[in-house]
Design an enzyme around this catalytic site. Structure first.
Site, PDB file in Angstrom:
ATOM      1  N   SER A 113     -21.481  12.532 -91.420  1.00 12.80           N
ATOM      2  CA  SER A 113     -20.557  11.599 -92.065  1.00 12.80           C
ATOM      3  C   SER A 113     -20.475  11.778 -93.573  1.00 12.80           C
ATOM      4  CB  SER A 113     -20.949  10.175 -91.685  1.00 12.80           C
ATOM      5  OG  SER A 113     -19.961   9.274 -92.112  1.00 12.80           O
ATOM      6  N   HIS A 114     -20.897  10.763 -94.320  1.00 15.77           N
ATOM      7  CA  HIS A 114     -20.759  10.781 -95.775  1.00 15.77           C
ATOM      8  C   HIS A 114     -21.982  11.373 -96.453  1.00 15.77           C
ATOM      9  CE1 HIS A 114     -22.618   7.277 -94.148  1.00 15.77           C
ATOM     10  NE2 HIS A 114     -23.268   7.100 -95.284  1.00 15.77           N
ATOM     11  N   ASP A 278     -14.087  10.298 -95.958  1.00 16.10           N
ATOM     12  CA  ASP A 278     -15.433  10.874 -96.048  1.00 16.10           C
ATOM     13  C   ASP A 278     -15.536  12.197 -95.296  1.00 16.10           C
ATOM     14  OD1 ASP A 278     -15.254   9.830 -93.493  1.00 16.10           O
ATOM     15  OD2 ASP A 278     -17.392   9.388 -93.403  1.00 16.10           O
ATOM     16  N   ASP A 280     -16.376  13.220 -92.296  1.00 18.35           N
ATOM     17  CA  ASP A 280     -15.791  13.388 -90.961  1.00 18.35           C
ATOM     18  C   ASP A 280     -14.506  12.586 -90.765  1.00 18.35           C
ATOM     19  OD1 ASP A 280     -17.311  11.054 -91.128  1.00 18.35           O
ATOM     20  OD2 ASP A 280     -17.637  10.986 -88.960  1.00 18.35           O
ATOM     21  N   ASP A 282     -13.672   9.342 -91.040  1.00 13.19           N
ATOM     22  CA  ASP A 282     -13.551   8.012 -90.441  1.00 13.19           C
ATOM     23  C   ASP A 282     -13.580   6.885 -91.467  1.00 13.19           C
ATOM     24  OD1 ASP A 282     -16.233   8.288 -90.956  1.00 13.19           O
ATOM     25  OD2 ASP A 282     -16.919   7.770 -88.934  1.00 13.19           O
ATOM     26  N   ARG A 283     -13.957   7.189 -92.708  1.00 14.78           N
ATOM     27  CA  ARG A 283     -13.992   6.124 -93.723  1.00 14.78           C
ATOM     28  C   ARG A 283     -12.764   6.171 -94.617  1.00 14.78           C
ATOM     29  NH1 ARG A 283     -20.014   4.847 -95.818  1.00 14.78           N
ATOM     30  NH2 ARG A 283     -20.957   4.812 -93.770  1.00 14.78           N
ATOM     31  N   LYS A 377     -13.733   4.472 -86.224  1.00 11.88           N
ATOM     32  CA  LYS A 377     -12.998   4.079 -87.411  1.00 11.88           C
ATOM     33  C   LYS A 377     -12.169   5.272 -87.866  1.00 11.88           C
ATOM     34  CE  LYS A 377     -17.196   4.603 -90.067  1.00 11.88           C
ATOM     35  NZ  LYS A 377     -18.444   3.866 -90.111  1.00 11.88           N
TER      36      LYS A 377
HETATM   37  C1  G1P Z   1     -23.783   2.886 -92.366  1.00  9.71           C
HETATM   38  C2  G1P Z   1     -22.866   1.701 -92.562  1.00  9.71           C
HETATM   39  C3  G1P Z   1     -22.281   1.269 -91.245  1.00  9.71           C
HETATM   40  C4  G1P Z   1     -21.576   2.448 -90.589  1.00  9.71           C
HETATM   41  C5  G1P Z   1     -22.522   3.632 -90.490  1.00  9.71           C
HETATM   42  C6  G1P Z   1     -21.829   4.879 -89.961  1.00  9.71           C
HETATM   43  O1  G1P Z   1     -24.842   2.531 -91.523  1.00  9.71           O
HETATM   44  O2  G1P Z   1     -23.544   0.624 -93.168  1.00  9.71           O
HETATM   45  O3  G1P Z   1     -21.403   0.198 -91.441  1.00  9.71           O
HETATM   46  O4  G1P Z   1     -21.123   2.111 -89.305  1.00  9.71           O
HETATM   47  O5  G1P Z   1     -23.062   3.938 -91.772  1.00  9.71           O
HETATM   48  O6  G1P Z   1     -20.782   5.295 -90.783  1.00  9.71           O
HETATM   49  P1  G1P Z   1     -26.304   2.109 -92.071  1.00  9.71           P
HETATM   50  O7  G1P Z   1     -26.789   3.240 -92.919  1.00  9.71           O
HETATM   51  O8  G1P Z   1     -26.096   0.873 -92.871  1.00  9.71           O
HETATM   52  O9  G1P Z   1     -27.114   1.885 -90.819  1.00  9.71           O
HETATM   53 ZN    ZN Z   2     -17.984   9.115 -91.472  1.00 11.31          ZN
END
Ligand code: G1P
Ligand code: ZN
Length: 544
Positions: A113-114, A278, A280, A282-283, A377
């Site tokens: 992801s990010h 981000d 992938d 989804d954000r 998302k």
């Molecule tokens: C974080 C975000 C959460 C999101 C997840 C995946 O998770 O807070 O809302 O769904 O990344 O993108 P966390 O690191 O808080 O468990």
């Molecule tokens: Zn992501």
């Protein structure tokens, strides 16, 4: 094809977190580490032989080798059809859509992801099920249990598959299709949004925009949809080429990481609309001319205005937000007389509600929102939603947000993250706060009186399951709220997230910076968990 049975030894750390298995690349590169996890997933999947499996990732380092491993293990386990993104690229929402569109058994998404990418950075793997949702906890628990016992995996011998050409290949009973990364997803977007209107306003230059793809997977999607189809001038999408290390940056769409975009949006030459996604895809980060939209507000505004968007003109069946997300959307739901559900952090908890058609829109404070069009998302969907809204209302982003606050009030909101804390220290801080929760009600701190406290447990109304330990909540008599969670996605130590929220209908507070408006509550939040005292830190690492 020749199928080898390879002996292996279990690893004991393959427990998927909030969003799949996420580790440093070096961890994945250990002998058989990835192979064990993929085989364990196949062992727990059920009967997949007749249906396709989708595979793609965000293009980060190790994406391509991981796809080759998945292909070989899928082939050896009797999979008959693989749909793989061109160059190995597919965004998370695109995988979700492809699974649904092709009635696939499920899909593998290679992404952290990010989190940053590169040989010494992060990698991840997620499995999504036939509905397009991330695997539910029962399945990830089963996979984890399997990884602790695994002693062999199956591996087919054939040359690596060329991912750089769109083509169909046949290897014995297995069909491998390398498919266009963008086409199906772009088509879906045309079915939801008013592309005709968007083309007109973009052509007339009344709607200028900048989208930061952060050298991640949305580059090809955004260039195709925003520039080629909608006609935004070439260069409207910046950092458009996916790179294995995201150009050395965190592909995290917040104000800190999107420097070039943010500098432009807060300048005199700012376009009407700015956005980022981000790693992938989804954000989403939504910006206007010299204006930032808090994700929780974005969700509430989308819900309040959904009927202006063709895909939602019939209205919403309900909405949902993750527990720490601000309660702005609750007010909209109340106004619209539709249900509003509160789920634990993590997109997977929305899946059942979406499948049961209880909700149409949902979102999280962590820059994520989406609807029932997929089961993830969706960053570009949110971008197109806002563009469609701006075009329909013929108002600026700031005007749209202020109009909303004047009608519903403002949930002033912020999240403070203390990252990469020592694991034991962080769990101790958390445990000590948990232990004193029951003593807090009726206490007054800095003029705020605590009304009640609890640790959030979610009771899924669809499948009856219970998810415990989903965050500590402290509520105040004036409706303010502080929430504490330990992150489930980090790969180093522990991250403490503190979420702070206060509601106001006083329009003189609409211009106030949340850090100032929330200062007394922020002080209470820090005092209650003694984070600064116990860590020696002077401020959070990230404030959103
Ligand atoms: C974080 C975000 C959460 C999101 C997840 C995946 O998770 O807070 O809302 O769904 O990344 O993108 P966390 O690191 O808080 O468990
Ligand atoms: Zn992501």
């Amino acid at each position: 094809m020749h199928i080898n049975t390879v002996n292996t030894q279990p690893y004991n750390d393959q427990k998927p977190g909030t969003s799949g298995l996420r580790k440093k690349v070096a961890v994945f590169q250990q002998p058989n580490y990835l192979e064990n996890y993929i085989q364990a997933t196949f062992d727990c999947m059920g009967d997949y032989a007749g249906q396709p499996i989708v595979v793609g990732g965000d293009g980060r380092f190790y994406n391509r080798p991981a796809i080759q491993v998945i292909i070989k293990i899928a082939a050896a386990n009797g999979c008959r059809q693989l749909l793989i993104g061109h160059n190995g690229l597919l965004s998370t929402p695109a995988v979700s859509h492809l699974i649904r569109k092709h009635q696939a058994f499920g899909g593998f998404i290679l992404s952290a992801s990010h989190n940053p990418g590169g040989p010494d950075k992060d990698f991840g793997i997620k499995f999504n099920i036939a509905s397009g949702s991330a695997a539910p906890e029962q399945l990830t628990d089963a996979i984890f249990a399997r990884t602790k016992k695994i002693d062999h995996y199956f591996y087919a011998s054939f040359d690596d598959i060329d991912l750089n050409n769109i083509q169909h290949l046949q290897i014995d009973n297995l069909t491998i299709s390398i498919i266009n990364t963008v086409t199906d997803y772009a088509q879906l977007m045309t079915e939801i949004f008013d592309f005709k209107l968007l083309k007109e306003v973009i052509k007339s230059k009344s709607l200028s925009l900048c989208f930061d793809a952060m050298h991640a997977v949305t580059g090809p999607y955004a260039q195709h949809i925003l520039e080629s189809v909608l006609g935004a001038p070439s260069g409207s999408v910046i950092n458009a080429i996916p790179l294995e290390d995201f150009g050395g940056c965190h592909p995290d769409p917040n104000l800190t990481q999107t420097r070039r975009l943010t500098a432009l949006m807060f300048s005199e030459n700012a376009p009407v609309f700015g956005a980022a996604s981000d790693g992938d895809g989804d954000r989403n980060l939504i910006l206007g001319n010299n204006f930032y939209v808090t994700p929780s507000d974005s969700l509430a505004i989308m819900a309040a205005n959904a009927q202006l968007i063709p895909g939602y003109h019939q209205g919403l069946s309900g909405v949902a937000r993750s527990m720490p997300t601000s309660q702005a959307v609750d007010r909209v739901a109340q106004y619209l007389e539709i249900p509003c559900y509160e789920t634990p952090t993590g997109w997977k908890f929305f899946g059942n509600l979406l499948d049961a058609k209880k909700i149409t829109l949902c979102g999280e404070e962590s820059f994520g929102s989406s609807s029932d069009h997929v089961r993830e998302k969706d960053g570009l969907w949110a971008v197109l939603f806002w563009l469609n809204l701006i075009a329909r209302k013929n108002k600026s982003v700031k005007e749209i947000v202020y109009e909303h606050w004047h009608k519903f009030g403002r949930n002033i909101y912020s999240r403070h993250d203390y990252e990469a804390l020592d694991l034991i220290l962080a769990t101790t801080v958390f445990k000590q706060l948990r232990d004193k929760l029951s003593t807090l009600p009726n206490k007054e701190i800095n003029g705020y009186v605590i009304s009640d406290t609890d640790e959030f447990t979610y009771h899924d109304p669809i499948d009856g399951s219970h998810s415990k330990n989903q965050g500590l909540r402290i509520r105040f008599k004036d409706g303010s709220r502080i929430v504490y969670r330990l992150s489930g996605t980090g790969t180093v130590g522990a991250t403490l997230r503190i979420y702070i929220e206060r509601f106001t209908q006083d329009a003189t507070q609409f211009d106030t910076d949340p850090q100032i408006a929330l200062a007394p509550l922020i002080a209470i939040a820090e005092k209650l968990c003694e984070i600064k005292k116990k860590t020696g830190l002077t401020k959070p690492d990230v404030i959103t």
